[in-house]
Write an enzyme that holds these catalytic residues in place. Structure first.
Site: not given
Ligand code: DGL
Length: 263
Positions: A6-7, A69, A149, A181, A183
């Site tokens: 993931d990012s 991600c 977050e 997403c 989150h």
């Molecule tokens: N993990 C990213 C997503 O699911 C969200 C956080 C980011 O912008 O990196 O798109």
């Protein structure tokens, strides 16, 4: 091992679902906190980072890759599959789409995600390629990642912002909403209460875990190459910003995380 990237820390929502239904397998997780967020970045940048992330996971012994991600799934999955043709690569777009098409009755589907995910139109294109009869309505929700977050899950401010983002989708009378997403599953209750009872939420984290389980049941030879046990590994590419808090929230415990530099 199952490699998951993931990012940053949000991909732990995907880890949570994989642990629930595939608890026997060892995972290696990589959160690219050095380049977080991906949600505002170009396709070129997200592809470049994603290639490096997958290479890192393969070097760690991953035999299967899960792109947790949504932004990377939307922008980089084709590039990754082309570069690593022998590695099974799972993304979070396709399973969410499939589930949305199964549950929608009025064929009006909403998608919420980061700016880059929504701009890519990956979900819309995938939905229309499977069913031209659906209407797709999208909304970028860039404020939701930082709110999650910060742990502002049940704050009135978050509620107001979610209301604002969902207004347009509600006007279009969607009956299905994809949480595109990492989150957003942590805001599932809040989003559901604002979207209303008529709207079914689709959590792609849950769906990709199911897809992975089915794949491993069908491909026993690949399943056999995966390490089993609880010796999971978690890596990040910069300070493990929010990792402790998010791992406690998603996995019920604070996991040990190692900081590594990858090129
Ligand atoms: N993990 C990213 C997503 O699911 C969200 C956080 C980011 O912008 O990196 O798109």
């Amino acid at each position: 091992m199952i490699g998951i990237f993931d990012s940053g820390v949000g991909g732990l929502t995907v880890v949570r679902e994989i642990f629930k239904i595939l608890p026997q397998y060892q995972i290696v997780y990589f959160g690219d906190t050095a380049h977080l967020p991906y949600g505002t970045k170009s396709k070129e940048a997200v592809c470049r980072y994603s290639l490096a992330n997958v290479q890192f996971l393969l070097n760690q012994g991953a035999k299967i890759i899960v792109i947790a991600c949504h932004t990377a799934s939307s922008l980089a999955v084709d590039t990754l599959r082309k570069k690593f043709p022998k590695i099974p690569i799972f993304d979070v777009v396709k399973p969410g789409i499939k589930q949305a098409l199964e549950v929608t009755k009025n064929k009006k589907i909403g998608i919420i995600g980061t700016l880059s995910t929504i701009r890519s139109e990956a979900h819309k294109k995938a939905l229309l390629s499977l069913n031209q009869g659906v209407e797709v309505f999208s909304q970028a929700c860039p404020l939701l990642v930082p709110l999650v977050e910060e742990g502002w899950i049940n704050r009135s401010e978050t509620r107001r912002i979610v209301k604002y983002y969902l207004r347009h989708l509600k006007q279009k009378q969607i009956d299905t909403l994809i949480l595109a997403c990492t989150h957003y599953p942590l805001l599932e209750n809040l989003i559901s209460s604002i979207a209303g009872r008529r709207v079914t939420l689709v959590d792609p984290a849950r769906e990709v875990a199911k897809e992975l389980k089915e794949f491993l049941e069908k491909n026993k030879d690949i399943a056999q190459t995966l390490k089993k046990g609880k010796d999971h590994k978690f890596f990040v590419s910069d300070v493990p910003y929010k990792f402790g808090e998010l791992s406690r929230r998603c996995l019920g415990r604070v996991v040990k995380v190692e900081q590594v530099r990858i090129e």
